[in-house]
Design a protein around this motif. Structure first.
Motif, PDB file in Angstrom:
ATOM      1  N   LEU A  21      65.801 -12.770  -2.606  1.00 41.83           N
ATOM      2  CA  LEU A  21      65.421 -14.137  -2.211  1.00 41.83           C
ATOM      3  C   LEU A  21      65.257 -15.048  -3.435  1.00 41.83           C
ATOM      4  O   LEU A  21      65.614 -16.232  -3.386  1.00 41.83           O
ATOM      5  N   LEU A  22      64.764 -14.481  -4.532  1.00 42.27           N
ATOM      6  CA  LEU A  22      64.568 -15.281  -5.755  1.00 42.27           C
ATOM      7  C   LEU A  22      65.870 -15.929  -6.225  1.00 42.27           C
ATOM      8  O   LEU A  22      65.849 -16.965  -6.897  1.00 42.27           O
ATOM      9  N   LEU A  23      66.992 -15.311  -5.908  1.00 41.82           N
ATOM     10  CA  LEU A  23      68.282 -15.810  -6.392  1.00 41.82           C
ATOM     11  C   LEU A  23      68.907 -16.849  -5.465  1.00 41.82           C
ATOM     12  O   LEU A  23      69.935 -17.435  -5.776  1.00 41.82           O
ATOM     13  N   GLU A  24      68.264 -17.066  -4.296  1.00 42.75           N
ATOM     14  CA  GLU A  24      68.856 -18.010  -3.327  1.00 42.75           C
ATOM     15  C   GLU A  24      68.395 -19.440  -3.599  1.00 42.75           C
ATOM     16  O   GLU A  24      67.266 -19.658  -4.017  1.00 42.75           O
ATOM     17  N   PRO A  25      69.259 -20.441  -3.339  1.00 42.65           N
ATOM     18  CA  PRO A  25      68.818 -21.834  -3.483  1.00 42.65           C
ATOM     19  C   PRO A  25      68.166 -22.327  -2.182  1.00 42.65           C
ATOM     20  O   PRO A  25      68.769 -23.045  -1.403  1.00 42.65           O
ATOM     21  N   SER A  26      66.934 -21.886  -1.915  1.00 40.45           N
ATOM     22  CA  SER A  26      66.294 -22.293  -0.654  1.00 40.45           C
ATOM     23  C   SER A  26      64.834 -22.657  -0.901  1.00 40.45           C
ATOM     24  O   SER A  26      64.280 -22.372  -1.959  1.00 40.45           O
ATOM     25  N   GLU A  27      64.209 -23.273   0.098  1.00 39.99           N
ATOM     26  CA  GLU A  27      62.788 -23.640  -0.012  1.00 39.99           C
ATOM     27  C   GLU A  27      61.919 -22.391  -0.127  1.00 39.99           C
ATOM     28  O   GLU A  27      60.961 -22.346  -0.881  1.00 39.99           O
ATOM     29  N   ALA A  28      62.296 -21.373   0.647  1.00 41.93           N
ATOM     30  CA  ALA A  28      61.532 -20.112   0.610  1.00 41.93           C
ATOM     31  C   ALA A  28      61.608 -19.505  -0.795  1.00 41.93           C
ATOM     32  O   ALA A  28      60.622 -18.979  -1.331  1.00 41.93           O
ATOM     33  N   SER A  29      62.785 -19.601  -1.398  1.00 47.72           N
ATOM     34  CA  SER A  29      62.975 -19.070  -2.745  1.00 47.72           C
ATOM     35  C   SER A  29      62.119 -19.857  -3.750  1.00 47.72           C
ATOM     36  O   SER A  29      61.455 -19.268  -4.601  1.00 47.72           O
ATOM     37  N   ALA A  30      62.114 -21.182  -3.630  1.00 49.10           N
ATOM     38  CA  ALA A  30      61.326 -22.028  -4.543  1.00 49.10           C
ATOM     39  C   ALA A  30      59.835 -21.682  -4.445  1.00 49.10           C
ATOM     40  O   ALA A  30      59.132 -21.596  -5.463  1.00 49.10           O
ATOM     41  N   ALA A  31      59.364 -21.440  -3.203  1.00 48.13           N
ATOM     42  CA  ALA A  31      57.950 -21.094  -3.002  1.00 48.13           C
ATOM     43  C   ALA A  31      57.639 -19.738  -3.632  1.00 48.13           C
ATOM     44  O   ALA A  31      56.592 -19.552  -4.264  1.00 48.13           O
ATOM     45  N   LEU A  32      58.576 -18.799  -3.478  1.00 52.62           N
ATOM     46  CA  LEU A  32      58.356 -17.465  -4.037  1.00 52.62           C
ATOM     47  C   LEU A  32      58.340 -17.509  -5.569  1.00 52.62           C
ATOM     48  O   LEU A  32      57.531 -16.838  -6.210  1.00 52.62           O
ATOM     49  N   LYS A  33      59.231 -18.311  -6.151  1.00 57.49           N
ATOM     50  CA  LYS A  33      59.265 -18.449  -7.614  1.00 57.49           C
ATOM     51  C   LYS A  33      57.914 -18.944  -8.133  1.00 57.49           C
ATOM     52  O   LYS A  33      57.380 -18.439  -9.112  1.00 57.49           O
ATOM     53  N   LYS A  34      57.384 -19.950  -7.446  1.00 58.34           N
ATOM     54  CA  LYS A  34      56.078 -20.499  -7.828  1.00 58.34           C
ATOM     55  C   LYS A  34      54.998 -19.425  -7.724  1.00 58.34           C
ATOM     56  O   LYS A  34      54.127 -19.301  -8.581  1.00 58.34           O
TER      57      LYS A  34
END
Length: 559
Positions: free
Chosen positions: A287-300
């Motif tokens: 998921l970290l590698l995907e360009p999505s809102e869920a990915s952005a939240a996980l990165k944070k």
């Protein structure tokens, strides 16, 4: 900055003591779990009291005074007190051997030693105490195991603060920093107050440092990286310093500090990465590698979990970091800037610029720095923060300089079309195989990256082909205890070997890799205090076994 406040770091400290007396300068966790804050006013009061005590001892002006201990608020206070009393500070690594400590005390005629926190509390002090001669006074900082020595608290409680502190000139000697070095006797690198200030002003401009910034102090303060990044910057720019109590509390200390500026060594960036990979299931890693809102939240969330969510500038240094790990952090939103510098230039040499990072390169020269590469490939540097020389070693100082004033770094390097510097190893690290071919180990080591590998040493002088010694992370080492784990991890490491060999010239290709069973640490002498491998020490232990391993004829050997 006005001249009256910007002549030296001590002038800057006096400025902040007046300008923001009640702001917190240092936050320190204690072993009992409590956390203590010190304001600029309190730090000034304690440092002035200790300076008054040092004055009362009637030492010759500009005496050398050692600080031996792990990072602490009182380490910095002791340094300030030494300067306020008109003396020179000599920071020492808490992991020093008795022989090295004795050599330094004698070499620089140490007049007093501040002893602070030591890792292996009393045992460490019982050992190091042997290096302290009977006539060398000791002062114990809070948390010091030197209970028989006069204690900082009782001294400062019984003496009035020094009002008129000694104000050094920029040309005066401020400190002698003994390089740990990977070989030989340590050299005493002399730095002036002016050189230290030049670094702090330049670094502050580069990072846009201000009083709202927070930093975490955990690399040894006796090392140039920490002395510059933490001490010089905080004194110059009024930043808030947080301390780390121990390795066990590192995560919570980092979460407390939530630094805005952060520097770390490749080994630690690799450990953070390994820890996150171990905690996150494969689905989350994908998921970290995907360009999505869920990915952005996980990165944070991942950055928050590490305590790095507030970082606006992150640096790495001392050795290159593997490409895939740099990419992983960049994907999280943390652009790691490579810094290249050494004790001799007070770490003012090369920084990678935001937006211009090329992985494996240490960026371009900093303002005022000139660089060239000589015919042997050695990097030569001329910098405004250059050392005053090696203490009591004028011949060595002269040898380390070219006729036109460039410092011989001992590092080999190359430059790309944008002027970014790549370190390709040490001039003296090249070794020759039995086929008469030269091998540079560092570039090969940088390719051998795996989330479960902690460190690698490529070696093999006098053997037909080089080979690799691999140190696994402790958890990964446990996997090798059962056959299934050994099979899976073994296959991954063999694949890695094959993959790396495909990128190498035939004379550089590794015949095999050995997973070593002993831990490599600063304490057992296999690592320097900044966690770089000590090649000589490692080779001394492992090379005698090399032929036996080669005779097994296997690609991967587990000790």
């Amino acid at each position: 900055m006005h001249d009256s406040t910007s002549a030296t770091l001590l002038h800057r400290f006096l400025h902040w003591e007046q300008a923001q007396p009640d702001a917190i300068y240092m936050t320190e966790p204690r072993p009992d779990g409590s956390v203590v804050d010190y304001t600029w006013r309190e730090v000034g009061d304690q440092a002035r009291r200790m300076a008054a005590y040092l004055k009362s001892l009637d030492l010759p002006p500009a005496s050398n005074i050692a600080i031996l201990g792990k990072n602490s608020a009182h380490w910095l206070m002791a340094d300030l007190a030494i300067w306020m009393a008109g003396h020179v500070s000599v920071p020492l690594y808490p992991t020093l051997s008795v022989d090295t400590a004795r050599y330094i005390f004698e070499h620089c005629n140490t007049r007093l030693v501040f002893v602070g926190k030591l890792d292996v509390k009393t045992e460490g002090w019982n050992e190091l105490r042997k290096a302290v001669s009977a006539d060398l006074p000791v002062v114990a900082l809070p948390m010091s195991p030197a209970t028989e020595a006069p204690q900082w608290e009782s001294i400062t409680e019984s003496i009035q603060p020094l009002r008129d502190v000694h104000l050094p000139a920029p040309a005066d000697l401020a400190t002698i920093m003994y390089t740990s070095g990977t070989t030989g006797k340590p050299k005493g690198v002399m730095h002036s107050f002016g050189g230290m200030m030049t670094y702090a002003l330049g670094a502050g401009e580069f990072c846009g440092t201000n009083t709202q910034d927070r930093v975490l102090s955990y690399l040894p303060l006796a090392h140039a990286a920490e002395r510059t990044f933490i001490e010089a910057n905080s004194l110059c720019h009024g930043t808030h310093v947080f301390f780390n109590d121990s390795l066990e509390t590192f995560t919570q200390d980092l979460l407390r500090a939530r630094p805005t500026l952060f520097i770390s060594m490749p080994r630690l960036w690799t450990k953070f990465y390994g820890a996150v990979c171990a905690k996150l299931p494969q689905s989350a890693q994908a998921l970290l590698l995907e360009p999505s809102e869920a990915s952005a939240a996980l990165k944070k969330q991942v950055l928050g979990m590490l305590g790095l969510d507030a970082v606006r500038m992150a640096f790495t240094g001392s050795a290159p970091l593997p490409v895939d790990i740099v990419a992983w952090y960049r994907n999280l939103g943390l652009e790691l800037l490579d810094a290249y510098g050494m004790t001799e230039d007070f770490a003012w040499s090369h920084y990678a610029r935001p937006g211009e990072v090329r992985v494996g390169y240490s960026g371009t020269p900093l303002p005022g720095v000139e660089r060239r590469i000589d015919s042997t490939g050695e990097i030569l540097i001329k910098t405004p923060t250059r050392m005053m020389g090696y203490y009591k070693q004028p011949e060595l100082t002269a040898e380390s300089m070219t006729a036109d004033g460039f410092f011989r770094t001992g590092d080999r390097g190359e430059v790309d079309e944008q002027g970014r510097l790549k370190i390709t190893g040490r001039v003296k690290e090249l070794f020759k195989t039995s086929k008469g071919k030269y091998v540079a180990p560092a570039p090969i080591e940088n390719k051998l990256t795996h989330p479960k590998l902690e460190a690698v040493c490529v070696t093999g002088p006098g053997h037909p082909q080089p080979f690799a010694l691999m140190l696994l992370l402790p958890d990964a080492h446990k996997e090798l205890e059962d056959a299934r784990g050994q099979g899976a991890l073994g296959a991954e490491l063999e694949d890695l070997l094959e993959h790396v060999n495909a990128t190498l010239e035939s004379h550089e290709q590794l015949s095999h890799a050995v997973v070593v069973k002993d831990r490599w640490s600063v304490d057992n002498g296999f690592l320097t205090p900044t966690l770089k491998i000590r090649r000589n020490a490692i080779e001394e232990v492992y090379l005698p076994r090399a032929q036996g391993w080669a005779d097994l004829g296997r690609k991967l050997i587990v000790e």
